[in-house]
Design an enzyme around this catalytic site. Structure first.
Site, PDB file in Angstrom:
ATOM      1  N   HIS A 112       0.794  -1.230   0.000  1.00 39.24           N
ATOM      2  CA  HIS A 112       0.000   0.000   0.000  1.00 39.24           C
ATOM      3  C   HIS A 112       0.829   1.283   0.000  1.00 39.24           C
ATOM      4  O   HIS A 112       0.266   2.368  -0.042  1.00 39.24           O
ATOM      5  CB  HIS A 112      -0.929   0.024   1.223  1.00 39.24           C
ATOM      6  CG  HIS A 112      -0.209   0.331   2.506  1.00 39.24           C
ATOM      7  ND1 HIS A 112       0.607  -0.570   3.125  1.00 39.24           N
ATOM      8  CD2 HIS A 112      -0.162   1.456   3.257  1.00 39.24           C
ATOM      9  CE1 HIS A 112       1.117  -0.025   4.221  1.00 39.24           C
ATOM     10  NE2 HIS A 112       0.671   1.206   4.320  1.00 39.24           N
TER      11      HIS A 112
HETATM   12  C1  UD1 Z   1      -1.912   5.400   6.004  1.00 35.71           C
HETATM   13  C2  UD1 Z   1      -0.586   5.902   6.566  1.00 35.71           C
HETATM   14  C3  UD1 Z   1       0.451   4.807   6.451  1.00 35.71           C
HETATM   15  C4  UD1 Z   1      -0.039   3.526   7.074  1.00 35.71           C
HETATM   16  C5  UD1 Z   1      -1.390   3.146   6.495  1.00 35.71           C
HETATM   17  C6  UD1 Z   1      -1.943   1.912   7.154  1.00 35.71           C
HETATM   18  C7  UD1 Z   1      -0.064   8.299   6.327  1.00 35.71           C
HETATM   19  C8  UD1 Z   1       0.768   9.273   5.585  1.00 35.71           C
HETATM   20  N1  UD1 Z   1      -0.073   7.054   5.818  1.00 35.71           N
HETATM   21  O1  UD1 Z   1      -1.723   5.131   4.630  1.00 35.71           O
HETATM   22  O2  UD1 Z   1       1.633   5.198   7.121  1.00 35.71           O
HETATM   23  O3  UD1 Z   1       0.910   2.516   6.815  1.00 35.71           O
HETATM   24  O4  UD1 Z   1      -2.303   4.226   6.697  1.00 35.71           O
HETATM   25  O5  UD1 Z   1      -3.053   1.404   6.451  1.00 35.71           O
HETATM   26  O6  UD1 Z   1      -0.657   8.630   7.319  1.00 35.71           O
HETATM   27  N2  UD1 Z   1      -9.093   4.946   1.772  1.00 35.71           N
HETATM   28  C9  UD1 Z   1     -10.344   4.390   1.710  1.00 35.71           C
HETATM   29  N3  UD1 Z   1     -10.962   4.056   2.884  1.00 35.71           N
HETATM   30  C10 UD1 Z   1     -10.368   4.237   4.092  1.00 35.71           C
HETATM   31  C11 UD1 Z   1      -9.100   4.816   4.155  1.00 35.71           C
HETATM   32  C12 UD1 Z   1      -8.455   5.158   2.982  1.00 35.71           C
HETATM   33  O7  UD1 Z   1     -10.894   4.195   0.644  1.00 35.71           O
HETATM   34  O8  UD1 Z   1     -10.992   3.893   5.134  1.00 35.71           O
HETATM   35  C13 UD1 Z   1      -8.399   5.269   0.486  1.00 35.71           C
HETATM   36  C14 UD1 Z   1      -8.643   6.673   0.031  1.00 35.71           C
HETATM   37  O9  UD1 Z   1      -8.698   6.633  -1.359  1.00 35.71           O
HETATM   38  C15 UD1 Z   1      -7.388   7.395   0.464  1.00 35.71           C
HETATM   39  C16 UD1 Z   1      -6.331   6.325   0.332  1.00 35.71           C
HETATM   40  O10 UD1 Z   1      -6.993   5.116   0.682  1.00 35.71           O
HETATM   41  O11 UD1 Z   1      -7.123   8.508  -0.319  1.00 35.71           O
HETATM   42  C17 UD1 Z   1      -5.152   6.524   1.246  1.00 35.71           C
HETATM   43  O12 UD1 Z   1      -5.564   6.665   2.614  1.00 35.71           O
HETATM   44  P1  UD1 Z   1      -4.612   7.478   3.644  1.00 35.71           P
HETATM   45  O13 UD1 Z   1      -5.152   7.371   5.015  1.00 35.71           O
HETATM   46  O14 UD1 Z   1      -4.325   8.829   3.103  1.00 35.71           O
HETATM   47  O15 UD1 Z   1      -3.250   6.699   3.554  1.00 35.71           O
HETATM   48  P2  UD1 Z   1      -2.944   5.137   3.612  1.00 35.71           P
HETATM   49  O16 UD1 Z   1      -2.405   4.748   2.293  1.00 35.71           O
HETATM   50  O17 UD1 Z   1      -4.093   4.370   4.201  1.00 35.71           O
END
Ligand code: UD1
Length: 358
Positions: free
Chosen positions: A206
């Site tokens: 991821h």
């Molecule tokens: C985040 C953390 C990462 C951690 C990971 C664990 C940061 C910078 N990154 O990454 O360090 O390893 O969490 O999982 O804080 N999304 C959904 N549903 C959700 C959450 C996210 O669809 O419930 C999708 C959205 O499109 C979003 C993307 O995932 O834009 C990324 O989510 P985000 O929380 O920004 O970062 P992660 O890649 O989850």
């Protein structure tokens, strides 16, 4: 005492649950306010984890959702400030290294509230990783730095952090894993997915460096090739799912699933022949369980898992995936080799420090 625990993502819940439980048990008349930032919000990324971990309903939901790094950080700060002013905590806990961690540490520091950082002192020495910035800022702003591996001491000293603020307590994520072992050993997730225990490769990917660009398609092609030799089980993170959209990744032997709950996921790790990941926490869980792990990254902030002998750093190089089946054939069987203080009692040691007994 009055505590605030700020959590926002899957790994945050896992790291903080035992600390909340230990402090609630030891200070039942204290205030234990849980703030969920909403960085993760899908049911399978959030609610299911809180339920399985027995975390009480959050007292405050900030509902920030997804966004650019600055926007997400800023929204947590804006929404957390009034909560902290209302709660007037003696200590604010922030776990890990996600954007919610950074935002909460900054907000608490600006409100002149003491901060405790769970999983302090990890460094990849790669500031292109958003997590590295988050770790550095959280550590510099925290009064209590709770370290989960001894190498963190040197990392923090090199940044001028005084020893008095550091407490080597061990790994709270392993507390959670140890507490759930009876349940995940019986969960049988592999059988439900139709793969044989001990014989499949479990995959999670991821990180933006891998999934936000062309490396993802190369990785999927390599996984399809490995799947001809050993089944591949790949629970897909929403970020990765979005990037995969339309890539037609389904192949014989390659099982893509939705994100799984924690019990099922631990069941799969425990039964995997090997794990391929770019996650931080999974490098630790495989080390504790003695399962071979291959990390598809250029670096790791968890070299302790490499010294333990379970984790191999492949580099940020999808072509290296092809060598996994042969590497497994040459390896002695995995064994448990937990680093010091990865023993299930880290949260109790945190409670000792915080409540003045340590
Ligand atoms: C985040 C953390 C990462 C951690 C990971 C664990 C940061 C910078 N990154 O990454 O360090 O390893 O969490 O999982 O804080 N999304 C959904 N549903 C959700 C959450 C996210 O669809 O419930 C999708 C959205 O499109 C979003 C993307 O995932 O834009 C990324 O989510 P985000 O929380 O920004 O970062 P992660 O890649 O989850």
């Amino acid at each position: 005492m009055r505590f605030v625990y700020v959590v926002g993502t899957r790994p945050n819940f896992v790291k903080t649950a035992p600390v909340i439980a230990a402090l609630r048990a030891r200070d039942p008349n204290g205030r234990h306010a849980i703030v969920h930032t909403g960085q993760h919000y899908d049911r399978m990324m959030s609610e299911v984890f809180l339920e399985e971990l027995g975390v009480p309903e959050p007292d405050h939901m900030l509902e920030v959702g997804s966004g650019s790094h600055s926007r997400q950080t800023a929204q947590v700060m804006e929404r957390l400030e009034p909560v902290l002013l209302e709660e007037r905590p003696d200590l604010v806990f922030v776990p890990g290294d996600v954007n919610s961690t950074l935002a909460a540490a900054l907000t608490a520091a600006k409100a002149l509230l003491p901060v405790a950082h769970i999983e302090s002192g990890l460094r990849s020495f790669d500031r292109t990783m958003p997590e590295e910035i988050n770790r550095i800022v959280a550590d510099v702003l925290s009064q209590h730095l709770f370290l989960h591996s001894d190498e963190a001491v040197e990392n923090l000293r090199a940044e001028g952090i005084p020893d008095e603020r550091m407490h080597f307590v061990g790994n709270t994520m392993i507390d959670t894993l140890a507490a759930l072992e009876g349940r995940f050993r019986d969960a049988g997730a592999a059988a439900r997915l139709g793969v044989e225990p001990g014989a499949f490769l479990l995959v999670t990917l991821h990180r933006p460096a891998l999934v936000d660009g062309p490396l993802l398609a190369e990785t999927m092609a390599q996984l399809a090739a490995v799947a001809a030799e050993m089944p591949v089980v790949f629970p897909v993170h929403p970020r990765t799912r979005k990037m995969l959209a339309g890539a037609g990744a389904e192949q014989p032997g390659l099982h893509l699933t939705e994100p799984l709950g924690y019990i099922d996921f631990l069941s799969l790790i425990a039964d995997a022949g090997a794990v391929l990941t770019d996650s931080g926490g999974i490098q630790e869980e495989t080390t504790y369980l003695g399962v071979p792990c291959f990390t598809l990254r250029a670096n790791t902030e968890r070299p302790v898992t490499i010294r333990a002998g379970t984790n191999t750093l492949l580099g940020l190089d999808p072509a290296a995936i092809a060598g996994i089946p042969a590497a497994l054939a040459d390896r002695p069987p995995g064994r448990r080799n937990p680093p010091p203080l990865w023993d299930g009692d880290a949260a109790e040691r945190i409670a000792d420090v915080v409540l003045g007994a340590g």
